[in-house]
Design an enzyme around this catalytic site. Sequence first.
Site, short mmCIF file in Angstrom:
data_model
loop_
_atom_site.label_atom_id
_atom_site.label_comp_id
_atom_site.label_asym_id
_atom_site.label_seq_id
_atom_site.Cartn_x
_atom_site.Cartn_y
_atom_site.Cartn_z
CD GLU A 228 39.84 40.73 49.07
OE1 GLU A 228 38.99 40.19 48.35
OE2 GLU A 228 39.72 40.82 50.30
CD GLU B 168 40.06 36.11 47.68
OE1 GLU B 168 38.96 36.39 48.19
OE2 GLU B 168 41.14 36.39 48.23
#
Length: 608
Positions: free
Chosen positions: A182, A257
Amino acid sequence: MRKIKYLFILMLFVFAGNIQAQKLQHTFALADSVFLLDGKPFQMISGEMHYPRIPREAWRARMKMAKAMGLNTIGTYVFWNLHEPQKGKFDFQGNNDIAEFVKIAKEEGLWVILRPSPYVCAEWEFGGYPYWLQNEKGLVVRSKEAQYLKEYETYIKEVGKKLAPLQINHGGNILMVQIENEYGSYGSDKDYLAINQKMFKDAGFDGLLYTCDPAPDLVKGHLPGLLPAVNGLDNPKKVKQLIRENHNGKGPFYIAEWYPAWFDWWGTKHHTVPAEQYAGHLDSVLAAGISINMYMFHGGTTRAFMNGANYKDDTPYEPQVSSYDYDAPLDEAGNATPKFMAFREVIEKHLAPGVKLPAVPAAKPAMAIPAIKLNHAAPLLQNLPVAISNKTPLTFEDLQQDYGYVLYRTKIKGSRKGQLLIKGLRDYAVIMVNGKTVGTLDRRLKQDSMNVTLPAGTVTLDILVENLGRINFGKYLLDNKKGITGSVSFNQAEIKGWQMYKLPFAAVNQVKFGGVAKASGVPMLQKGTFSLNTVKDTYFDMSNWGKGVVWINGHNLGRYWRVGPQQTLYVPAEWLKKGINEVVVFDLLKSQSTLTAVDKPILDKLNN
């Protein structure tokens, strides 16, 4: 003799060829819209679970549950601060044996998505970074700064030695490896990402690499040439559009995710999301041929002192609880929930004709335990190590201490009233005057001062400071030192001359216990034993205690805190034994003479 020699050489070639063939028994590749496993379309139906959050003895059982829900893949981070707790000292043993975790997955017929970035976030202490990075002069995490890259390279090469041979292109079951994590939510330096890619390749990760980012940050966090995966988005049309826009108009399409629930932090309500709110989303994603990784499929427990914390300019400091139940399909103890059954039903709809899921294993039995007498005690102030002296308070990092507690002690003149001010308290303090607790300060509540009355004479002032977890997300990764990070003053006059006692509590087998404690309301260790004829899961009920940590047979079960919402600590059957078991409780605020265990967790009770 020459013929025998030639025959021997020929046999060696054949043998070597067979070994190579075994190593290359599978292939994994990207097509324009799908993943290809052995040249055929393959849809990953994956669930995240983390090896340190599950007792090693239970890894295989959790994987059998994954298969029973219909998963064909599991995802896991690799945690730098577990594997290099002190600079240059690596640990891949016991519950840190990530290679064994991957191998067991293979034995259970599961593929693996590996996420070994030095930064993991994951509601984990310092986002996975080892505390000692903060002692490296000039080091800047998640950057091209030379010292950081040097430590990063050393670490990732050690990981590569263990895990690179387990990639699918080497005969293993690791399908893909994620670089960084991320990153788009933190920065946008493509050169830095390219360095990440090179380091991974140099460490032996020569298969498929990918990046993952939340949808709004994907453009910043994606390295052109690698597969971009998206987090937190499950609209099939938007997923495909976003990935195509960043991957030359192509797929495959992977949600790295997907969040069917959320985590908890101290002092806020327990987070739950009904299965019916997400089952339809899962159905639409699978119907669209999109691969998915559920975060989390099984959360488990963040034991010892390894929880992280969130902090932003506009929100208070938010340390996470020890339970990582996450309201996931598999609960903290590894049992199927209604969400598990709902998702299994959805997945069954998308299996190939004739494929049947294995039966769901029965729930693990759980037990209550009657009151356990804690008949040995060790008041903290009577069990201090050798002190380290300094003019001003030293941080945990200054003391070369990672987690736990530090006691700061000084002598000051009494017969006064005034304000005690601690600048830069991180994160929780118990204030004691001549051995008696007079108050607490809590960073969550932005508390840094209190009024104190000092008795006559020379007064011993003790400040016991707890590291409640380093920040794991956002810009404050660079501002993560613990303890008293500033000065201490009384009535605006700075206090000088401190003794510091390191209390990491990595183990409690060195503590000297005496008889039953008479004092209460001061930091105290207590020990008791109990006998079992059979072992089952159980949960220590800490709702009548104050704040602290519990060990069972030497295993640190994690933190408890009366504020909630978590009121119990999960005790795995794997860590209990028939016969005598030993429990140790360290409470900062409110010790009790007995400890009880119940057969169900209490994760949703808040107290003022």
